[in-house]
Design a protein around this motif. Structure first.
Motif, PDB file in Angstrom:
ATOM      1  N   TYR A   1       0.792  -1.230   0.000  1.00 40.48           N
ATOM      2  CA  TYR A   1       0.000   0.000   0.000  1.00 40.48           C
ATOM      3  C   TYR A   1       0.823   1.279   0.000  1.00 40.48           C
ATOM      4  CZ  TYR A   1      -1.105  -2.411   4.571  1.00 40.48           C
ATOM      5  OH  TYR A   1      -1.142  -3.192   5.670  1.00 40.48           O
TER       6      TYR A   1
ATOM      7  N   TYR B   1       4.814   3.460   0.179  1.00 43.40           N
ATOM      8  CA  TYR B   1       6.254   3.395  -0.100  1.00 43.40           C
ATOM      9  C   TYR B   1       7.013   2.953   1.143  1.00 43.40           C
ATOM     10  CZ  TYR B   1      10.904   4.628  -1.718  1.00 43.40           C
ATOM     11  OH  TYR B   1      12.217   4.574  -2.075  1.00 43.40           O
ATOM     12  N   GLU B   2       6.543   3.400   2.269  1.00 49.45           N
ATOM     13  CA  GLU B   2       7.145   3.097   3.563  1.00 49.45           C
ATOM     14  C   GLU B   2       7.274   1.586   3.787  1.00 49.45           C
ATOM     15  OE1 GLU B   2       5.767   5.097   7.567  1.00 49.45           O
ATOM     16  OE2 GLU B   2       4.091   4.162   6.546  1.00 49.45           O
ATOM     17  N   ILE B   3       6.275   0.843   3.360  1.00 50.35           N
ATOM     18  CA  ILE B   3       6.291  -0.594   3.641  1.00 50.35           C
ATOM     19  C   ILE B   3       6.711  -1.416   2.426  1.00 50.35           C
ATOM     20  CG2 ILE B   3       3.859  -1.081   3.110  1.00 50.35           C
ATOM     21  CD1 ILE B   3       3.992  -2.781   5.748  1.00 50.35           C
ATOM     22  N   ALA B   4       6.637  -0.833   1.242  1.00 53.72           N
ATOM     23  CA  ALA B   4       6.958  -1.608   0.036  1.00 53.72           C
ATOM     24  C   ALA B   4       7.770  -0.779  -0.955  1.00 53.72           C
ATOM     25  CB  ALA B   4       5.654  -2.081  -0.618  1.00 53.72           C
ATOM     26  N   PRO B   5       8.892  -0.209  -0.487  1.00 53.75           N
ATOM     27  CA  PRO B   5       9.614   0.729  -1.372  1.00 53.75           C
ATOM     28  C   PRO B   5      10.000   0.102  -2.711  1.00 53.75           C
ATOM     29  CG  PRO B   5      10.967   0.065   0.531  1.00 53.75           C
ATOM     30  CD  PRO B   5       9.570  -0.385   0.805  1.00 53.75           C
ATOM     31  N   VAL B   6      10.559  -1.093  -2.647  1.00 50.67           N
ATOM     32  CA  VAL B   6      11.005  -1.742  -3.888  1.00 50.67           C
ATOM     33  C   VAL B   6       9.818  -1.984  -4.817  1.00 50.67           C
ATOM     34  CG1 VAL B   6      11.985  -3.871  -4.836  1.00 50.67           C
ATOM     35  CG2 VAL B   6      13.002  -2.832  -2.781  1.00 50.67           C
TER      36      VAL B   6
ATOM     37  N   LEU C   1       8.057   1.088  -6.625  1.00 51.17           N
ATOM     38  CA  LEU C   1       8.790   1.542  -7.812  1.00 51.17           C
ATOM     39  C   LEU C   1       8.707   0.515  -8.938  1.00 51.17           C
ATOM     40  CD1 LEU C   1      12.037   3.025  -6.172  1.00 51.17           C
ATOM     41  CD2 LEU C   1       9.941   4.227  -6.832  1.00 51.17           C
TER      42      LEU C   1
ATOM     43  N   TYR D   1      -4.995   6.772   8.921  1.00 53.32           N
ATOM     44  CA  TYR D   1      -4.016   5.970   9.665  1.00 53.32           C
ATOM     45  C   TYR D   1      -3.041   5.274   8.721  1.00 53.32           C
ATOM     46  CZ  TYR D   1      -6.479   1.826   8.200  1.00 53.32           C
ATOM     47  OH  TYR D   1      -7.036   0.846   7.429  1.00 53.32           O
ATOM     48  N   LEU D   2      -3.348   5.289   7.430  1.00 54.04           N
ATOM     49  CA  LEU D   2      -2.511   4.563   6.478  1.00 54.04           C
ATOM     50  C   LEU D   2      -1.892   5.514   5.469  1.00 54.04           C
ATOM     51  CD1 LEU D   2      -1.593   1.766   5.662  1.00 54.04           C
ATOM     52  CD2 LEU D   2      -3.718   1.463   4.412  1.00 54.04           C
ATOM     53  N   PHE D   3      -2.695   6.433   4.979  1.00 57.01           N
ATOM     54  CA  PHE D   3      -2.230   7.335   3.932  1.00 57.01           C
ATOM     55  C   PHE D   3      -2.136   8.765   4.476  1.00 57.01           C
ATOM     56  CE2 PHE D   3      -4.522   3.831   1.783  1.00 57.01           C
ATOM     57  CZ  PHE D   3      -3.452   3.284   1.106  1.00 57.01           C
TER      58      PHE D   3
ATOM     59  N   PHE E   1       7.284  11.618   6.105  1.00 56.70           N
ATOM     60  CA  PHE E   1       8.614  12.198   5.907  1.00 56.70           C
ATOM     61  C   PHE E   1       9.140  11.997   4.483  1.00 56.70           C
ATOM     62  CE2 PHE E   1       9.009   7.875   7.288  1.00 56.70           C
ATOM     63  CZ  PHE E   1      10.047   7.350   6.549  1.00 56.70           C
ATOM     64  N   TYR E   2       8.302  11.449   3.597  1.00 56.92           N
ATOM     65  CA  TYR E   2       8.738  11.256   2.211  1.00 56.92           C
ATOM     66  C   TYR E   2       7.595  11.681   1.290  1.00 56.92           C
ATOM     67  CZ  TYR E   2       5.982   6.983   2.666  1.00 56.92           C
ATOM     68  OH  TYR E   2       4.961   6.098   2.892  1.00 56.92           O
TER      69      TYR E   2
ATOM     70  N   TYR F   1       3.963   8.446  -3.682  1.00 57.88           N
ATOM     71  CA  TYR F   1       4.330   7.034  -3.882  1.00 57.88           C
ATOM     72  C   TYR F   1       3.419   6.066  -3.123  1.00 57.88           C
ATOM     73  CZ  TYR F   1       8.561   8.477  -6.292  1.00 57.88           C
ATOM     74  OH  TYR F   1       9.422   9.004  -7.208  1.00 57.88           O
TER      75      TYR F   1
ATOM     76  N   GLY G   1      -1.455   2.693  -2.872  1.00 58.33           N
ATOM     77  CA  GLY G   1      -2.405   1.636  -2.522  1.00 58.33           C
ATOM     78  C   GLY G   1      -3.854   2.075  -2.467  1.00 58.33           C
TER      79      GLY G   1
END
Lengths: 415, 415
Positions: free
Chosen positions: A110, A112-117, A120, A328-330, A335-336, A340, A343
């Motif tokens: 969902y 970038y924080e949890i699925a950066p690779v 992208l 709570y999720l988005f 900080f980024y 990205y 989800g």
């Protein structure tokens, strides 16, 4: 408190031994032409062989490894060269590696924080698929299957035409009508029921003798729907119909859609992969529609599931249609760069990673290798057709269609 | 024609080496507390490190293996003991074996013919989950996630009350109204939009200071919806709200539903696993509703995705609501008992196998082991709460709720 199943060393040893079984039984034997495709058992007997009951207390590792063997033994070998059921056969070792790594990483795609690779990677894979469709920009998302991609298309089309539908539901809208050929996939009807549109409002358009939608019939159905007081909004063309493997004439359908201002969706779940082949992509000429459903898990042997829903839109329609911006999720104040966090573009919350297997396969054999794979599927079909014609007791139902599909329609006359 | 990626020996060798990387990097290091949870990179830098571009020609195996290493290296270790993002942490070796075998077998779970083992296994696993809910019979299916399970519930409820909705859509129905608490998951709103019901027709019911739905407020909202000319049909209670981990008072809500003849659905996606624990299952007293969504992939660490949609109905409602009886897939004249062809119960066509990982985990640690796992989650939360109370700069937001959830609400005051 005990640590059930959390002994790391024992867990890793179990995993190592199970992987050996997986390699020997599921992969090597599963793709060996001298092995059976399936060891058929009737439900009663199989139930006994499997001993499925869920116990109060856990079992020893040896017993569990034996269970893994038994599960594999009585499962159908979908990667076997002689597996001909449905549309997802074959086993590709590279794609399989992508799938196994996906499972080990257990990522929900969902943010970038949890699925950066994978955020992208999904972006790159979807862009490549869009490029093959013919779009230099656009949007998209991997979905849990072609049926659900088709539903996304209907929902986005409804929202695009009637943005108030999201808040007020169908009651704020005129009675909608949508159109697909008689040979279209049953998910169009399932989707219409699910989305509150109703199967009576799905107009099944007549086809020619090869199973292709006839644009003049589409025109007539649109007129009929209007005369009945309904509001046409969506047309689904099919590239690779389920039974006959027909490719609808996209350009002719596009003209009708344009004339009436209708959303033009292409269900290329099966046939989309022909876009990779210079030889066969002409079958999809005109595919630059409003949206496309394409399942690389079919002809490319990427493995279930790998279903791309592609959009021409660049205005953020998908996000506006499906997004809920759950705080709570988005969160907008991370900080980024939260653009990205893609989800929220789907009606799902947690979402599996479906891009790695296709990406790794692509890196392994390249666009040329994928094209080759598609062309083999077409060539094998042609070969089979020739063999059928030479044999007594068989009759080829549709000769011409063969060249235009990976499927084959044959009548068998038992002696 | 070439055989791209089809050299069996080379493919198996690649697979073997990749599995070693998977074991070392994703599993061993991924669960090692001395390793980092995540090697954070900004998108631009990560994009460069990954070299995501999809090439025309394939790459050498060594390069591909290196790519596998890099993908794992920059992914978040969701199985790490210090991974605290969202609700699906942890890695169980047994469940992982189930998942890897699932991938290697690449089965689509629609018919007995193609998925004999998994058709029987899903039946047993769903029956066990239903038994824990408190039903000796019923129906159900694994879905692609809790959000989609909640949509299934709404759709089945609509069809149950207004069977004409399937054919005629919402236009044949009075304006519907559904109810969930203010703390309910955002999928209720997403689902209402997707199903053509509209988010304005979702009534958010007031909660108490712990985030639990107040049955009296539900009663008031129902009256208000009726007064506004809408037709209430569906109530969703939540067991384990996303932010506060609250469990709605099910019995009180059930009474209101019964009084008004409304479908009673319980979104126990997160909290459902507490049913396994003798100590905590009282939180879900009254869960014998009309339908339940329960994700074992959350608290039980089964791995994404494992989402059960459970129904009390024994009349075949799910099949009648979702089924399309496509003749090329669900032929009524097969050589075996086609009541085992259960895939038509979902709006999906192809469907992943989600039962094996839970089944194998259950065989490995038993109901007792699973109960233990749930109790550890609760105990850790309590422990953390006590620690928070002892530290300066932290404030526990909701003390009482702790015991009733696996989550924790804390305020941190930076120095």
């Amino acid at each position: 408190l005990e640590h059930p199943g959390l002994d790391k060393a024992a867990g890793e040893e179990f995993l190592r031994e199970a992987l050996q079984i997986l390699l020997d039984e599921a992969v090597r034997k599963g793709t060996d032409v001298t092995e059976k495709v399936c060891e058929w058992k009737e439900p009663e007997e199989l139930r006994e062989l499997l001993d499925l009951e869920l116990p109060s207390r856990g079992e020893r590792p040896e017993r569990l490894l034996e269970r893994c063997r038994v599960v594999i033994q009585y499962s159908v070998r979908t990667g076997h060269p002689r597996f001909f059921n449905q549309l997802f056969s074959g086993l590709d070792h590279h794609a399989l590696v992508g799938r196994l790594i996906t499972e080990a990483l257990n990522t929900s795609q969902y943010t970038y924080e949890i699925a950066p690779v994978f955020v992208l990677m999904e972006e790159v894979v979807l862009a490549k698929l869009r490029e093959l469709v013919g779009w230099s920009s656009g949007d998209g998302i991997f979905s849990p299957g072609g049926s659900i991609s088709n539903m996304y298309a209907m929902n986005v089309a409804r929202f695009h035409r009637f943005p108030e539908s999201r808040r007020k539901g169908n009651w704020a809208l005129p009675r909608l009508a949508l159109f697909a050929s008689r040979e279209s996939h049953y998910s169009i009807q399932k989707g219409a029921a699910f989305l509150g549109i109703g199967t009576d409002n799905v107009h099944l358009v007549g086809t020619d003798e090869r199973g292709k939608m006839v644009p003049e019939e589409l025109e007539k159905e649109i007129q009929r729907a209007k005369a009945e007081g309904a509001k046409p909004f969506f047309v689904c063309a099919t590239c690779g119909t389920t039974v006959l493997g027909a490719f609808d004439p996209l350009s002719g359908i596009a003209d009708v859609c344009q004339r009436h201002g209708l959303w033009f969706h292409v269900d290329a779940a099966w046939g989309g992969s022909a876009l990779l082949s210079g030889k066969h992509r002409h079958l999809l000429a005109g595919i630059e529609a409003d949206s496309v459903a394409w399942n690389p898990h079919k002809m490319l042997a990427v493995g279930l599931q790998c279903s791309a829903f592609l959009l021409r839109d660049t205005s953020g329609l998908l996000q506006r249609c499906h997004g809920a911006s759950a705080t709570y999720l988005f969160q907008p104040d991370k900080f980024y760069d939260v653009s990205y966090d893609t989800g929220d573009k789907t009606p799902q919350c947690g979402r599996r990673v479906d891009c790695l297997k296709l990406w790794l396969l692509w890196k392994a054999i390249g666009t040329e290798g994928l094209a080759c794979r598609v062309e083999r599927a077409f060539a094998f079909t042609r070969y089979l057709a020739e063999e059928v014609k030479r044999r007594d007791g068989f009759q080829l139902v549709l000769e011409v269609q063969l060249v235009a599909s990976g499927g084959l329609c044959v009548c068998v006359f038992p002696p």
